[in-house]
Design a protein around this motif. Sequence first.
Motif, mmCIF file in Angstrom:
data_model
loop_
_atom_site.group_PDB
_atom_site.id
_atom_site.type_symbol
_atom_site.label_atom_id
_atom_site.label_comp_id
_atom_site.label_asym_id
_atom_site.label_seq_id
_atom_site.Cartn_x
_atom_site.Cartn_y
_atom_site.Cartn_z
ATOM 1 N N VAL A 48 6.854 56.356 -53.686
ATOM 2 C CA VAL A 48 7.466 55.034 -53.622
ATOM 3 C C VAL A 48 7.225 54.333 -54.946
ATOM 4 C CG1 VAL A 48 7.206 54.792 -51.120
ATOM 5 C CG2 VAL A 48 5.410 53.979 -52.628
ATOM 6 N N ALA A 57 6.300 49.274 -53.117
ATOM 7 C CA ALA A 57 7.469 48.863 -52.339
ATOM 8 C C ALA A 57 7.838 49.995 -51.389
ATOM 9 C CB ALA A 57 8.634 48.554 -53.267
ATOM 10 N N VAL A 58 8.107 49.659 -50.129
ATOM 11 C CA VAL A 58 8.539 50.649 -49.144
ATOM 12 C C VAL A 58 9.829 50.169 -48.498
ATOM 13 C CG1 VAL A 58 6.237 51.538 -48.659
ATOM 14 C CG2 VAL A 58 7.106 49.647 -47.324
ATOM 15 N N ALA A 59 10.631 51.111 -48.047
ATOM 16 C CA ALA A 59 11.891 50.773 -47.392
ATOM 17 C C ALA A 59 11.620 50.058 -46.075
ATOM 18 C CB ALA A 59 12.699 52.040 -47.150
ATOM 19 N N SER A 60 12.485 49.096 -45.780
ATOM 20 C CA SER A 60 12.331 48.330 -44.547
ATOM 21 C C SER A 60 13.695 47.856 -44.068
ATOM 22 C CB SER A 60 11.417 47.118 -44.795
ATOM 23 O OG SER A 60 11.420 46.272 -43.674
ATOM 24 N N GLY A 66 16.107 45.244 -48.145
ATOM 25 C CA GLY A 66 15.786 46.583 -47.673
ATOM 26 C C GLY A 66 14.449 47.149 -48.102
ATOM 27 N N GLU A 67 13.541 46.324 -48.634
ATOM 28 C CA GLU A 67 12.210 46.822 -48.951
ATOM 29 C C GLU A 67 11.180 45.720 -48.750
ATOM 30 O OE1 GLU A 67 12.383 48.279 -52.955
ATOM 31 O OE2 GLU A 67 11.999 46.318 -53.805
ATOM 32 N N ARG A 68 9.946 46.165 -48.492
ATOM 33 C CA ARG A 68 8.849 45.213 -48.367
ATOM 34 C C ARG A 68 7.694 45.741 -49.195
ATOM 35 N NH1 ARG A 68 5.109 46.674 -43.956
ATOM 36 N NH2 ARG A 68 5.835 48.629 -43.125
ATOM 37 N N TYR A 69 6.763 44.848 -49.504
ATOM 38 C CA TYR A 69 5.645 45.199 -50.365
ATOM 39 C C TYR A 69 4.371 45.329 -49.538
ATOM 40 C CZ TYR A 69 9.027 43.667 -53.770
ATOM 41 O OH TYR A 69 10.168 43.520 -54.501
#
Length: 144
Positions: A48, A57-60, A66-69
């Motif tokens: 990531v 950052a990861v997909a969400s 579309g991403e969260r930390y």
Amino acid sequence: MCPWLCRRALRERRRRMRQLAVPQRRPLSRRGERLPVPVSDRLFWKSVPVIDSCTVAVASNSTPGGERYISSNVCGPHGRCRSQAAGQFSCECQEGFRGTYCHENINDCESNPCRNGGTCIDKVSVYQCICADGWEGDHCEISE
């Protein structure tokens, strides 16, 4: 018999499965480097983007963009990551722990606090003395 293309695809699939099965952590350094993070409860990792040394950052599906930390957890369960300039970081360790990644329990028995043949048992930020026969007290200093 499997033709050449089929055998090649099988070899490639096996190679990818071996890579996924063995988690390999790379050290953090510069912003934008990719780092492994756990994928749910499985035994493999995916890369990531690194926001800074302490955040990835990861997909969400639940956030705009579309991403969260999330924390990179580089300092483990006993430390708090602090980002520094040039992609560096430091770990602030909880009481009783030390080391670059807060992974070492400080040995509270290092000073040999138990007297008269007592055995010191190290714990987190404390110790316990197991006294030899005939002795008692916090440091085995009292004769029975």
